[in-house]
Design an enzyme around this catalytic site. Sequence first.
Site, PDB file in Angstrom:
ATOM      1  N   SER A   1       4.504   6.069 -10.852  1.00  9.56           N
ATOM      2  CA  SER A   1       3.587   6.957 -10.253  1.00  9.56           C
ATOM      3  C   SER A   1       2.977   7.463 -10.020  1.00  9.56           C
ATOM      4  O   SER A   1       4.003   9.101 -10.168  1.00  9.56           O
ATOM      5  CB  SER A   1       2.874   6.579  -9.535  1.00  9.56           C
ATOM      6  OG  SER A   1       3.173   5.019  -8.927  1.00  9.56           O
TER       7      SER A   1
HETATM    8  N1  SAH Z   1       7.331   2.977  -7.513  1.00  9.33           N
HETATM    9  C1  SAH Z   1       7.563   2.752  -8.646  1.00  9.33           C
HETATM   10  C2  SAH Z   1       6.365   3.022  -9.427  1.00  9.33           C
HETATM   11  C3  SAH Z   1       6.531   1.355 -10.073  1.00  9.33           C
HETATM   12  S1  SAH Z   1       5.328   0.919 -11.348  1.00  9.33           S
HETATM   13  C4  SAH Z   1       8.593   4.584  -8.948  1.00  9.33           C
HETATM   14  O1  SAH Z   1       7.749   5.282  -8.049  1.00  9.33           O
HETATM   15  O2  SAH Z   1       9.166   4.756 -10.026  1.00  9.33           O
HETATM   16  C5  SAH Z   1       5.846  -0.784 -10.935  1.00  9.33           C
HETATM   17  C6  SAH Z   1       7.133  -1.400 -11.417  1.00  9.33           C
HETATM   18  O3  SAH Z   1       6.666  -2.891 -10.269  1.00  9.33           O
HETATM   19  C7  SAH Z   1       7.411  -1.705 -13.108  1.00  9.33           C
HETATM   20  O4  SAH Z   1       9.126  -0.614 -12.686  1.00  9.33           O
HETATM   21  C8  SAH Z   1       7.303  -3.305 -12.830  1.00  9.33           C
HETATM   22  O5  SAH Z   1       8.057  -3.801 -13.320  1.00  9.33           O
HETATM   23  C9  SAH Z   1       7.776  -3.798 -11.115  1.00  9.33           C
HETATM   24  N2  SAH Z   1       6.566  -4.561 -11.404  1.00  9.33           N
HETATM   25  C10 SAH Z   1       5.707  -5.544 -11.676  1.00  9.33           C
HETATM   26  N3  SAH Z   1       5.765  -7.331 -11.118  1.00  9.33           N
HETATM   27  C11 SAH Z   1       6.506  -7.289 -10.263  1.00  9.33           C
HETATM   28  C12 SAH Z   1       7.262  -8.597  -9.235  1.00  9.33           C
HETATM   29  N4  SAH Z   1       6.400  -9.288  -8.761  1.00  9.33           N
HETATM   30  N5  SAH Z   1       8.990  -8.072  -8.638  1.00  9.33           N
HETATM   31  C13 SAH Z   1       9.384  -7.249  -8.347  1.00  9.33           C
HETATM   32  N6  SAH Z   1       8.782  -6.104  -9.320  1.00  9.33           N
HETATM   33  C14 SAH Z   1       7.756  -6.042 -10.079  1.00  9.33           C
END
Ligand code: SAH
Length: 224
Positions: free
Chosen positions: A73
């Site tokens: 993000s």
């Molecule tokens: N907070 C993260 C940003 C992650 S982007 C950072 O700082 O890098 C969102 C993430 O949510 C992705 O990696 C995606 O694979 C995950 N995601 C989406 N749906 C999900 C679910 N149902 N359970 C767990 N992770 C999920």
Amino acid sequence: MRGWYDRRASEEDRLAKARQRMLRRHIEGRGIRDARVIEAMGAVPREEFVPREHLRRAYGDGPLPIGMGQTISQPYVVAWMAEALELEPGDRVLEVGTGSGYAAAVLGRLCEAVYTVERHLSLADAAGERLRRLGCDNVHVRHGDGSGGWPEHAPYDAIVAAAAGARVPEPLRAQLRVGGRLVMPVGVAGRGQVLVRERLGRSGGFTREELGMVRFVPLVLPAT
Ligand code: SAH
């Protein structure tokens, strides 16, 4: 001739300066006021969480690809969500969507423990390894579907989802303690999403605030 050590030292110096610039421009400059959040954003080395080929943009004002079609993000959004969670040092936090582990590392500096769930095994493994290497010992990573939360450690003082869903999954609400805060982007991916904060009141009801517009990758729900 400049040796490896000098090159590395100047690279670290450049990154430390870029991090300070990010704090002034994109974090404080955009209205983040919580001193603990600002300290945490200044302490976590974002360069450790971005792929090598994007190192030069580690402190830019945007999300970056981390593989599997996912992104780390934007720094401002990480700070905004952390601030919205109103964390106290003794709090225990659930994060859905570990991704690179960056937001989890920031949250880890603001509370007692972070439990974070990621559905992509390769991302969960890489984030876990990275967080261990950086000494983020109070951040616990699990591979799996986070829309069901992580019931073994519930109830949480705060819950944050880093992926957008059409609605807040009920299991997440069920794992919040009274007085707890839940922050999540709600809406259709690709269209407008609203960052919402829900708070669980003593009567068992949730109050909802809309904090602003955001753009997140979708929360993937398990096939039923
Ligand atoms: N907070 C993260 C940003 C992650 S982007 C950072 O700082 O890098 C969102 C993430 O949510 C992705 O990696 C995606 O694979 C995950 N995601 C989406 N749906 C999900 C679910 N149902 N359970 C767990 N992770 C999920």
